[in-house]
Design a protein around this motif. Structure first.
Motif, short mmCIF file in Angstrom:
data_model
loop_
_atom_site.label_atom_id
_atom_site.label_comp_id
_atom_site.label_asym_id
_atom_site.label_seq_id
_atom_site.Cartn_x
_atom_site.Cartn_y
_atom_site.Cartn_z
N ILE A 111 -6.79 80.41 57.19
CA ILE A 111 -5.96 79.99 56.05
C ILE A 111 -4.70 79.35 56.63
CG2 ILE A 111 -4.81 80.73 53.93
CD1 ILE A 111 -6.69 83.12 53.86
N LYS A 112 -4.76 78.06 56.83
CA LYS A 112 -3.74 77.36 57.62
C LYS A 112 -2.44 77.14 56.86
CE LYS A 112 -7.37 74.93 60.17
NZ LYS A 112 -8.49 75.55 59.41
N ASN A 113 -2.54 76.78 55.58
CA ASN A 113 -1.35 76.42 54.82
C ASN A 113 -1.68 76.47 53.33
OD1 ASN A 113 -2.75 73.91 54.24
ND2 ASN A 113 -2.06 73.20 56.25
N LYS A 122 -4.21 82.87 60.32
CA LYS A 122 -3.72 81.50 60.11
C LYS A 122 -4.71 80.44 60.61
CE LYS A 122 -0.09 80.04 59.06
NZ LYS A 122 0.35 79.44 57.76
N ALA A 123 -5.58 80.82 61.53
CA ALA A 123 -6.59 79.88 61.99
C ALA A 123 -7.58 79.55 60.89
CB ALA A 123 -7.31 80.45 63.21
N SER A 181 -10.24 82.96 67.61
CA SER A 181 -10.69 82.23 66.44
C SER A 181 -11.21 83.16 65.36
CB SER A 181 -11.77 81.22 66.84
OG SER A 181 -12.85 81.89 67.47
N GLU A 184 -14.06 82.26 55.56
CA GLU A 184 -12.96 82.03 54.62
C GLU A 184 -12.94 83.11 53.55
OE1 GLU A 184 -12.55 77.14 54.79
OE2 GLU A 184 -13.94 78.08 53.39
N GLU A 234 -0.57 85.15 57.89
CA GLU A 234 0.10 85.07 59.18
C GLU A 234 0.18 86.44 59.85
OE1 GLU A 234 4.12 83.14 61.17
OE2 GLU A 234 3.77 83.00 59.00
N ASN A 238 -4.62 74.21 52.24
CA ASN A 238 -5.88 74.80 52.66
C ASN A 238 -6.28 75.95 51.74
OD1 ASN A 238 -7.06 76.88 55.26
ND2 ASN A 238 -8.10 75.04 54.58
#
Length: 209
Positions: free
Chosen positions: A75-77, A72-73, A18, A103, A67, A80
């Motif tokens: 900044i998912k997409n 990615k956990a 995480s 973040e 990525e 987000n």
């Protein structure tokens, strides 16, 4: 666009994934609460805005590095990422959400890795700017520098709220160009020895010179 962080992602199954190890290189600031101060949110978003003005596909590069750096956990997409950047209080689409320290760390790490990939371009633009300023040549006479400044002004004006007091002070082309050049200097600063750590600390304890 071909984006590579030139780094083997952290993937140790013996520890929780995480919080990637790369975030541990940035110290936790001595501030109250878990969210970032207003100035920190603003400065990070402006640095990313400069990256977007430097090259087409800047947003895609941010997601690609998220990525590759195993972030990615956090900044998912794309949505987000937009929400994080919209915590900048001078944005048109400002939303009242905190930007957590984790973040902010992830965004700074990505910005610094992209800056390293663009070091030659950033350095060349700053040299061109200095030479033209010394000779009092209009900046628009250099195509590369002019394109960067034009894209930055367009991005800033389309995304920032002109009614905010912080925006009103820098609406002229001259002021926006000064900001764009200042951000280039910050990006170059990030590429130096311990630049990422020093820039991160500056977000909570004074400006980068």
């Amino acid at each position: 666009m071909n984006v590579s962080a030139s780094l083997t992602p952290y993937n140790d199954s013996s520890t929780p994934r995480s919080l990637p190890m790369i975030l541990d290189t940035l110290p936790n600031p001595a501030i109250e609460g878990e969210g970032c101060p207003r100035r920190t949110r603003l400065q990070i978003d402006l640095l990313l805005l400069a990256i977007e003005a430097l090259e087409l596909g800047g947003s895609e590069a941010i997601l690609a590095f998220a990525e590759e750096l195993d972030l990615k956990a956090i900044i998912k997409n794309r949505v987000n990422l937009w929400q994080m950047r919209s915590s900048n209080p001078i944005r048109r689409a400002h939303i009242r959400r905190p930007l957590s320290i984790m973040e902010a760390k992830a965004l700074v790490v990505i910005a610094c890795y992209i800056a390293r990939r663009l070091t030659v371009t950033i350095r060349q633009l700053l040299i061109i700017y200095q030479q033209m300023s010394d000779k009092q040549i209009p900046l628009e006479q250099n195509l590369r520098l002019s394109n960067y400044l034009e894209r930055f002004r367009a991005h800033f004006r389309s995304r920032m709220n002109p009614r905010r007091s912080g925006v009103l002070a820098i609406t002229s082309e001259e002021k926006l160009d000064e900001l764009a050049i200042h951000l280039l200097g910050q990006l170059l600063f990030c590429t130096g020895t311990s630049g990422m750590q020093r820039f991160w600390i500056s977000l909570f304890d004074g400006e980068v010179d």
